[in-house]
Every structure is written in structure tokens, then in C-alpha cells.
Design a protein around this motif. Structure first.
Motif, PDB file in Angstrom:
ATOM      1  N   THR A  37       0.740  -1.121  -0.052  1.00 38.28           N
ATOM      2  CA  THR A  37      -0.058   0.115  -0.002  1.00 38.28           C
ATOM      3  C   THR A  37       0.818   1.276  -0.133  1.00 38.28           C
ATOM      4  O   THR A  37       0.719   2.176  -0.864  1.00 38.28           O
ATOM      5  CB  THR A  37      -0.956   0.022   1.100  1.00 38.28           C
ATOM      6  N   ILE A  38       1.855   1.364   0.819  1.00 35.01           N
ATOM      7  CA  ILE A  38       2.792   2.419   1.018  1.00 35.01           C
ATOM      8  C   ILE A  38       3.497   2.612  -0.385  1.00 35.01           C
ATOM      9  O   ILE A  38       3.816   3.642  -1.141  1.00 35.01           O
ATOM     10  CB  ILE A  38       3.615   2.245   2.298  1.00 35.01           C
TER      11      ILE A  38
ATOM     12  N   VAL B 288      -0.299   9.885  -0.958  1.00 32.86           N
ATOM     13  CA  VAL B 288      -1.560   9.628  -0.402  1.00 32.86           C
ATOM     14  C   VAL B 288      -2.087   8.155  -0.656  1.00 32.86           C
ATOM     15  O   VAL B 288      -1.931   7.815  -1.852  1.00 32.86           O
ATOM     16  CB  VAL B 288      -2.809  10.459  -1.024  1.00 32.86           C
ATOM     17  N   PRO B 289      -2.483   7.089   0.212  1.00 34.29           N
ATOM     18  CA  PRO B 289      -2.740   5.854  -0.009  1.00 34.29           C
ATOM     19  C   PRO B 289      -4.058   5.636  -0.683  1.00 34.29           C
ATOM     20  O   PRO B 289      -5.230   5.531  -0.403  1.00 34.29           O
ATOM     21  CB  PRO B 289      -2.848   4.994   1.459  1.00 34.29           C
ATOM     22  N   PHE B 290      -4.079   5.993  -2.021  1.00 33.92           N
ATOM     23  CA  PHE B 290      -5.325   5.862  -2.737  1.00 33.92           C
ATOM     24  C   PHE B 290      -5.788   4.582  -3.000  1.00 33.92           C
ATOM     25  O   PHE B 290      -7.027   4.181  -2.944  1.00 33.92           O
ATOM     26  CB  PHE B 290      -5.075   6.636  -4.386  1.00 33.92           C
ATOM     27  N   ARG B 291      -4.764   3.469  -3.141  1.00 41.36           N
ATOM     28  CA  ARG B 291      -5.288   2.294  -3.420  1.00 41.36           C
ATOM     29  C   ARG B 291      -4.773   1.615  -2.356  1.00 41.36           C
ATOM     30  O   ARG B 291      -3.587   1.290  -1.972  1.00 41.36           O
ATOM     31  CB  ARG B 291      -4.665   1.789  -4.674  1.00 41.36           C
ATOM     32  N   ILE B 292      -5.654   0.843  -1.749  1.00 40.59           N
ATOM     33  CA  ILE B 292      -5.427   0.061  -0.549  1.00 40.59           C
ATOM     34  C   ILE B 292      -5.128  -1.514  -1.159  1.00 40.59           C
ATOM     35  O   ILE B 292      -5.756  -1.797  -1.929  1.00 40.59           O
ATOM     36  CB  ILE B 292      -6.406  -0.067   0.416  1.00 40.59           C
TER      37      ILE B 292
ATOM     38  N   TRP C 117     -12.054   5.544 -12.212  1.00 37.41           N
ATOM     39  CA  TRP C 117     -11.904   7.190 -11.927  1.00 37.41           C
ATOM     40  C   TRP C 117     -10.486   7.342 -12.393  1.00 37.41           C
ATOM     41  O   TRP C 117      -9.457   6.602 -12.071  1.00 37.41           O
ATOM     42  CB  TRP C 117     -12.137   7.420 -10.525  1.00 37.41           C
ATOM     43  N   GLU C 118     -10.335   8.527 -12.853  1.00 33.68           N
ATOM     44  CA  GLU C 118      -8.593   8.725 -13.134  1.00 33.68           C
ATOM     45  C   GLU C 118      -8.148   9.503 -11.862  1.00 33.68           C
ATOM     46  O   GLU C 118      -8.116  10.646 -11.819  1.00 33.68           O
ATOM     47  CB  GLU C 118      -8.589   9.835 -14.484  1.00 33.68           C
ATOM     48  N   TYR C 119      -7.703   8.612 -11.201  1.00 30.91           N
ATOM     49  CA  TYR C 119      -7.180   9.082  -9.782  1.00 30.91           C
ATOM     50  C   TYR C 119      -6.000  10.088 -10.061  1.00 30.91           C
ATOM     51  O   TYR C 119      -6.003  11.341  -9.379  1.00 30.91           O
ATOM     52  CB  TYR C 119      -6.501   7.985  -8.908  1.00 30.91           C
ATOM     53  N   ALA C 120      -5.182   9.770 -11.044  1.00 32.88           N
ATOM     54  CA  ALA C 120      -3.865  10.640 -11.033  1.00 32.88           C
ATOM     55  C   ALA C 120      -4.370  11.945 -11.600  1.00 32.88           C
ATOM     56  O   ALA C 120      -3.809  13.108 -11.081  1.00 32.88           O
ATOM     57  CB  ALA C 120      -3.089  10.114 -12.144  1.00 32.88           C
ATOM     58  N   LYS C 121      -5.319  12.129 -12.585  1.00 32.82           N
ATOM     59  CA  LYS C 121      -6.030  13.441 -13.036  1.00 32.82           C
ATOM     60  C   LYS C 121      -6.373  14.365 -11.844  1.00 32.82           C
ATOM     61  O   LYS C 121      -6.228  15.359 -11.924  1.00 32.82           O
ATOM     62  CB  LYS C 121      -6.889  13.018 -14.025  1.00 32.82           C
TER      63      LYS C 121
END
Lengths: 472, 333
Positions: free
Chosen positions: A277-278, A287-291, B86-90
Motif C-alpha cells: 500500500t505504501i 496519499v494511499p489511494f489504493r489499498i 476514475w482517473e485518480y492521477a488526473k
């Protein structure tokens, strides 16, 4: 037509083809679009909307022809064509003249003929087909068990057609002709023609009975065929049945594989994977967007199969080997051995060949002598001596055999030893349970050292066993 | 119901328009394609590999002038890959850029709660269509014109994905929680293909029209070869088709498909083969037999085939040599 299609759907269902109401509705809409004029289009439309399994296609083809062309063919086969009247060989013109004369007769006098008699006399095939079909669909057709038509049946059908006395009606036509001054030659011609038609009617009614019976019969047969294959003992398979069974086993294996895949998926997600995750969060600026979660490894069982390939159980071994090896990816490891009196490993065979040829080699004497007398004790001792390291506490051992030891030493200690090492020992016996322990059967002796002993004589039982295996 | 536009008006039209796209099909295929486009139902095509299942979807699209949206299925395909992401990066990038703006928005807020409220009132910005990455299914639904959605090798996908697909195929609408429901403007023509690696669920089959494409009849296959490889010698093409009919009856590990037949025919043309007896024919057999064992069987069949043909030719020749005197006589007279 609507009723016809709904009825046809019913017939398909009775033959084991799954047709839902929604699909029947689709078929109706499709037929509306494709129209009825072209038989090919009509057939394709029905097939596309009602028959979704390729294995059902032959059934469909057969029933379609029987159902939609049967009556029509019958009527056409019995139509009076030039030359059919064998005695006097009517030419085409003569026939036409005859029919014209008849039409005139029917128009002129008030004969009050039944629809059937009229259609029959006038050769109106379409009308005849309609009448006969209606009769068949009424569901009141007399039932017969054999091809013999009981004397009452034709009468009963004629009654239902509203034409109890066709020959009487034909007599009336002849009377009318006589009144109108027809000469003997013409009368004779008419009489012969009408006699022929009456005979043709009798033929058609007979044919109709046969057709009705055949439809029902086919439907039942199909249904029974399927069930029979499930229940049929492996001992008595014909070559075609072996082929069918092979496909059935493959399908069953596929089904189990699917079931396993979903089962795995549900249990797959494990604990939070902090490290991953890190690492993933770096691309999003920390920012931990994807767990991420750890994958939970499901421990896959190891399987060892010991197959008796002596004559008496060869077919069962065949399917067991096919099954286990087509499910190979469900297990971490599959090892298989075959034996009669001597034992040999055939795992390599399955690696180097495709399944069917490997099985063929394994059970036809390429690796062990299949003409020896079965000796379970000897085979088990050899396994114990040479291959016991293959067995550990995660291994499921499946033994397939009838335990008929020809009064040799049972060497039951080998099995006890095996049982101690393995996770479980399963014995599958293709013999009927009631015969176990009688004569030279050592089943009860060996059975003590097995986790469970199952009768495995047909596909249904095989299915059950594999279910247990996978759950384990 | 969305009007069914841009479809064929008759079964014969399907045939002729597919023929224009150089796709030859029999009446059965044409009927089912016609029905699928007219009824607005998905079409599930099954059959052995290489008989032109995917090709059919492509030519339907080109014959209707519709856009083809293709989704290749594989083990583990999920909603994110099939529907939208969703385009997280964008989004993140925008957040960074808008940081200053955020302080503008929150400027002058008396309490923390008020600041949060102000941001909340703006957050739709971040979950709008701007940041949605449409995948094939959403593309097909959003498409301005009627499109052809090809879901290829559906049998490779997992059973759950199939269930998810069912939902889309029955309603043709997608609900994105943050945005709402997106409905299809045009119902796409959906074509699913399956190689039967596994049996599809009955639920899916119920919703589809079903088409089974088998290896074509010899006449049809010959016609296809003539169309696609017109350079091939006519007699050679006929011999190839005849040989393939024999080969498909053998117990091969992998049956030679039409696409492989065409490859073979092309290879033979490039290698200047004119006659089935040429050595090059034997050497190029590997284009249709992909396993060592199959190859050996095919070679044996080929040798047998050539022998038979030679015998037939000889018989013909013998008949021909017997006949000429009469012919020349005729000519002389």
C-alpha cells in the motif's frame, strides 16, 4: 402458428432442452420478423431463440422436422398423383379433368359433405394438413402401444374429424353423378379414384398415429438417455457411450473448476498489505489511494491416485484418471499409479501426452501387465517400498479397485501405514456395496484403514465423490 | 424502447451487405444476424476456433457503418476494465493545481465547519464526467451513433463478470454512484463470442440469441478461398478444400480452421504452387497442422490424397487417349 410454437417449446422441454417462457416469446417475435414463407429462415429463427446449447442442436433438428413437416409429408406422400392409381394410370390431364368434374358435382348438388371428405376428394393438401394437424393437437389421439392400429382407432379419429362415414359420403357423390347421367365408364373411373382416396385416408390416419407416438416417444427417449447415462454402470459401456461419457466427464470437470474458481475468489482477500500500500501511494504523492490486500493462499490439496486397471474395473479407472487429470490445476500436484499385480507410476505419461492417449497407454498394458491376476497386497507393498515418500500430511490418496484379491495375502499393514502418513485415504469401489466382503473381496479388511469407502459405479456417484474431494 | 435504426431491412440484405464486406455466410447466419439487429438482442456466437466468429462482428459493424467497440475478455477482467474507472492521477493533479483556489474558497470562513461546508458544495467538480475514464461498455452506451459492441471470448472471463454483464445487457444503463444513471442513447448491437472453454450460464444464454457457426460446407469454403485468395489456382483451391474435409474428420488435436486454410492458400500462392502434388504443399502443411502428431497424420492423408488423385487422373488420361482418334476424325471431317 402461435399455438404451434408454444406447443413445440413444450415438446423441446420434454426432450430435456431448457426453454424458458421468455425464450418462447423471443421465438414468436423472431418468427414474426422472419416470416413463415421460407422454411429455412423459420427454422433458423426458432433455433436462435430457443436452443442455446450446442449439445441440444441434434435434438432440435430431429424434433423440428418431425413436428413441423411430419403431417405435411404424410399428406403429400398420400396425394393422388398421375400414375399413382396403379390400375389405370391416369395421366395428368385425365386427373385434372376428373378433379374438374368432381368440383362441378360438388358445386351442383347439395351433398352436405364434411370438410374432410371434400378436401380428400378434391386433393386439397393444405386443407387436409390443417384438419389432420388440428386433430393431432387436440391431444385426444388414441394411444397405441405397438405399430398395430386397433380397429376402433380410425373410427374414433374419423369421428373427431367430423367425418364418421367418408365412404357413405363418397357414395353420395357417385349417386349424384349417376343422376346427372354419367356413363358407366366415367362412373367407374370416379369410383376407382374415390376408393383410392378412401384408402389413402386410412393410410394417413395410420401414419398420423405413428407420428404422434413417435413425437412423444422421442421426447421421452431423449430424457431417458440423459438420465440413463448418469446412472449407467461403467462396466457396460458401449464405445459410443464411452465417447459420450468422456464428454460428460469433461463437462463435469469444467463445472467443478468454475465452482472452485468462485469459491477461491471469495476467500482470496486477506489482510491489509502495508508494504504494498505504501509503495503504491508513492505515485499519488504519498496519499494511499489504493489499498492493497494480501492474497490469501488457499492450500490446494495434493492427490495421489492408485488405479486398479484389471479388466473388471478398467472403465472406472479410465474416467477417474480423466477426471483427476483434467482437474489438475485445482490441485498442487497429482500423481497417478496403475496396478494389477505390479504397480507403476504413470504421472509422466500424462505430462508427455494428451489426456486421452495417456489414459489409453496407462490402462492397456503399456506400463503394467494387465493380464495378470489382481494382487492388491503385492501392489500396495510395492507402493509402500518405492513411493511412500510421495505421501505426506497434505496428500489425499484415492484408491480405485474392487478389492478382489484372488485370495492373495491382503498385506493390510501397508494400508494402515499409508493411512497414518496421508491426510486422508479414500477407497472407491465399482462393485455393488452388497457384494463387498464376499468371496475374495477384501473390502472390509482394507476399509478399516480408509477415511471413507464409496461405491462408484456411475457418473452420478463419481460426481458425488469429486465434490467430497474438493470440499476436503 | 430506443428506435432500432441503421439495421438491415431483410435477410437477403444482410447477406448481400456482408458479401460486400467480403464475408460469405449461409442463410442461417444471415437470419440470425438479421433477427439480432431487429430485435435488439445480444447475439452469442459459439463454434470452433477460427471459423470467423469475431470477423462476423467486425463485418456487421462495417456493413452498417457503425463504430466497432471491442472488449477482449480474459481471466480476472473486472468492472474497472470493462465499464469505467476514475482517473485518480488526473484528479490528484487537479487538486494540486487547485490548492490555491481552495484557499480562496475557504478564505474568510469563520469556522472549520463552514470551510468544510464550502468545499463540500464544490466536490462535485471532482466526481464528474471529466474524470471518468470510459471503458468499452460505457463507450458503447454513451456512443452518439449506434455502435457494435464486441465482447470477445466471454468464456475466458469469470462467472461473476458474466453476471455483471447480464445486468448491463438487460438494461443498457450504467449507474455511477457519484454521478447518477447513464442511459444508452442507442441500444448497441452486442455480439458475444465464445470458444466454449466453459459452458455459459443459462441466464446469459436466455437473454441472447444463439448462433452456432460450424466449419463451412465444402462449397462454401471453396467460395471463401476463391474470394479471399483469388490468385490461387482453381484446381488447387478445390483440392485444398477436399483435403481439408478429410483432415477435419480425423482425430486431430487441433482441427484446421478456415483462417488457417486461408493462410495456407496464401502461402501456396506466394510459393508458386500450382498443383497439390508439388513438394512445397507438403512443406507448408505446418500452416494448418500445429502439433507434431497432427502434422504427421496430415502428411499421411496428403500422400494418400495425391495418390488417389493421380490414379483418377490416369484413369481420365486413359479414357482421353482412348478417345482422341474419334476426335481427330471428327476434326478431319
Amino acid at each position: 402458428m402461435q399455438d404451434r410454437i408454444v406447443e413445440f417449446a413444450g415438446l423441446l422441454r420434454r426432450s430435456g432442452v431448457r426453454v424458458s417462457t421468455a425464450e418462447t416469446l423471443d421465438a414468436l417475435r423472431a418468427v414474426h420478423l422472419s416470416g413463415l414463407s421460407d422454411r429455412g429462415f423459420f427454422k433458423s429463427a426458432l433455433r436462435a431463440s430457443m436452443v442455446k446449447r450446442t449439445t441440444d442442436l441434434p435434438v432440435y433438428e430431429e424434433l423440428f422436422d418431425l413436428f413441423f413437416s411430419g403431417v405435411g409429408d404424410l399428406v403429400r406422400a398420400n396425394a393422388a398423383a398421375p400414375g399413382v392409381a396403379d390400375a389405370e394410370d391416369l395421366s395428368e390431364e385425365e386427373l385434372r379433368a376428373l378433379l374438374e368434374r368432381l368440383a362441378e358435382l360438388l358445386r351442383s348438388g347439395n351433398l352436405n359433405l364434411s370438410e374432410l371428405a371434400k378436401a380428400l376428394a378434391m386433393q386439397d393438401s393444405g386443407e387436409l394438413e390443417r384438419l389432420l394437424r388440428e386433430l393431432m393437437e387436440s391431444g385426444n389421439m388414441p394411444r397405441t402401444e405397438t405399430n398395430y392400429v386397433p380397429p376402433g382407432a380410425s373410427k374414433q379419429m374419423l369421428d373427431m374429424l367430423g367425418a364418421a362415414d367418408v365412404s357413405g359420403e363418397f357414395e353420395r357423390i357417385l349417386d349424384l353423378a349417376r343422376e346427372q347421367g354419367a356413363d358407366e365408364a366415367e362412373l367407374d373411373r370416379l369410383r376407382r379414384y374415390l376408393d383410392k382416396r378412401a384408402k389413402a385416408l386410412a393410410e394417413m390416419l395410420k401414419g398420423l398415429l405413428r407420428l404422434d407416438k413417435e413425437q412423444e416417444h422421442r421426447a421421452e427417449e431423449r430424457q431417458k438417455d440423459r438420465e440413463r447415462l448418469l446412472e449407467k454402470s461403467f462396466y457396460y459401456l458401449s464405445p459410443t457411450e464411452i465417447k459420450m461419457m468422456r464428454e460428460a466427464v469433461a463437462a463435469l470437470a469444467r463445472k467443478l473448476k468454475n465452482a472452485m474458481a468462485t469459491r477461491n475468489k471469495h476467500t482470496k482477500r486477506g489482510r491489509l498489505d502495508v508494504k504494498e500500500t505504501i509503495r503504491r501511494s508513492i505515485e499519488f504523492g504519498g496519499v494511499p489511494f489504493r489499498i492493497r490486500f494480501e492474497d490469501k493462499r488457499r492450500e490446494r490439496p495434493q492427490v495421489i491416485v492408485l488405479c486398479d486397471v484389471s479388466d473388471s474395473v478398467r472403465n472406472v479407472s479410465r474416467f477417474m484418471l480423466q477426471f483427476v487429470h483434467s482437474l489438475q490445476d485445482l490441485y498442487s500436484r497429482v500423481r497417478s499409479y496403475v496396478f494389477v499385480a505390479d504397480l507403476a507410476e504413470v504421472t509422466r505419461l500424462f505430462k508427455d501426452n494428451d489426456i486421452q492417449s495417456a489414459i489409453h497407454k496407462a490402462i492397456n498394458g503399456d506400463v503394467v501387465n494387465v493380464y495378470a491376476h489382481s494382487d492388491f497386497g503385492k501392489a500396495f507393498t510395492q507402493f509402500q517400498r518405492n513411493h511412500i515418500e510421495a505421501v505426506d500430511s497434505r496428500t489425499t490418496v484415492i484408491i480405485l479397485g474392487d478389492a478382489r484379491n484372488n485370495y492373495n495375502a491382503a498385506q493390510e499393514w501397508t494400508l494402515r501405514d499409508l493411512h497414518e502418513r496421508a491426510k486422508q485415504v479414500i477407497w472407491l469401489n465399482p462393485e455393488n456395496r452388497s457384494t463387498w466382503g464376499f468371496g475374495d473381496s477384501e473390502m472390509n479388511v482394507y476399509g478399516k484403514h480408509c477415511d471413507f469407502v464409496e461405491e462408484c459405479r456411475n457418473l452420478r456417484q463419481l460426481h458425488k465423490v469429486v465434490d467430497i474431494l474438493i470440499a476436503g | 424502447m430506443v428506435p432500432v435504426d441503421a439495421a438491415y431491412s431483410s435477410i437477403d440484405e444482410v447477406r448481400s451487405r456482408l458479401a460486400v464486406q467480403r464475408y460469405i455466410c449461409d442463410n442461417n447466419i444471415a437470419t440470425v444476424v438479421y433477427l439480432a439487429t431487429r430485435l435488439g438482442k445480444p447475439l452469442l456466437i459459439e463454434g470452433p476456433a477460427g471459423v470467423g466468429k469475431t470477423e462476423l462482428a467486425k463485418v456487421i459493424a462495417s456493413s452498417l457503418g457503425a463504430e466497432l467497440i471491442r472488449m477482449q475478455c480474459y481471466e480476472g477482467i473486472d468492472e474497472g476494465k470493462a465499464l469505467y474507472e476514475w482517473e485518480y492521477a488526473k484528479q490528484l493533479l487537479y487538486t494540486q493545481i487547485l490548492k490555491e483556489k481552495i484557499s480562496d474558497v475557504t478564505a474568510g470562513a469563520a469556522t472549520l465547519a463552514e470551510a468544510v461546508d464550502r468545499i463540500t458544495s464544490q466536490d462535485d467538480v471532482f466526481f464528474s464526467k471529466r474524470f471518468i475514464l470510459p471503458r468499452p461498455l460505457l463507450q458503447a452506451i454513451q456512443s452518439e451513433q449506434r455502435s457494435v459492441l464486441l465482447i470477445d471470448e466471454i468464456d475466458k472471463a469469470d462467472a461473476e463478470f458474466e453476471a455483471f454483464l447480464l445486468e448491463i445487457l438487460s438494461d443498457f444503463q450504467v449507474t455511477v454512484p457519484e454521478i447518477g444513471t447513464i442511459e444508452a442513447r442507442h441500444i448497441p448491437i452486442v455480439v458475444l463470442t465464445s470458444n466454449n472453454a466453459r459452458e455459459m450460464s443459462d441466464a446469459l444464454k436466455r437473454r441472447c440469441l444463439h448462433l452456432y457457426i460450424d466449419f463451412p460446407s465444402p462449397e462454401l469454403e471453396l467460395e471463401i478461398i476463391r474470394l479471399k485468395v483469388p490468385e490461387a489456382e482453381a484446381s488447387l483451391a478445390a483440392d485444398i478444400t477436399a483435403l481439408l474435409q478429410v483432415l477435419r474428420k480425423l482425430d486431430l488435436k487441433k482441427q484446421p480452421s478456415i483462417s488457417e486454410t486461408l493462410d495456407w492458400a496464401k502461402a501456396l500462392v506466394i510459393m508458386n504452387a500450382r498443383n497439390i502434388g508439388d513438394a512445397i504443399v507438403k512443406d507448408t502443411l505446418s500452416t494448418i497442422a500445429k502439433y507434431e502428431g497432427d502434422l504427421r497424420k496430415a502428411e499421411k492423408e496428403l500422400a494418400g490424397f495425391i495418390d488417389k488423385k493421380k490414379a483418377a487422373d490416369k484413369a481420365k488420361e486413359a479414357a482421353a487417349t482412348a478417345a482422341p482418334p474419334a476426335d481427330t476424325k471428327d476434326l478431319l471431317h
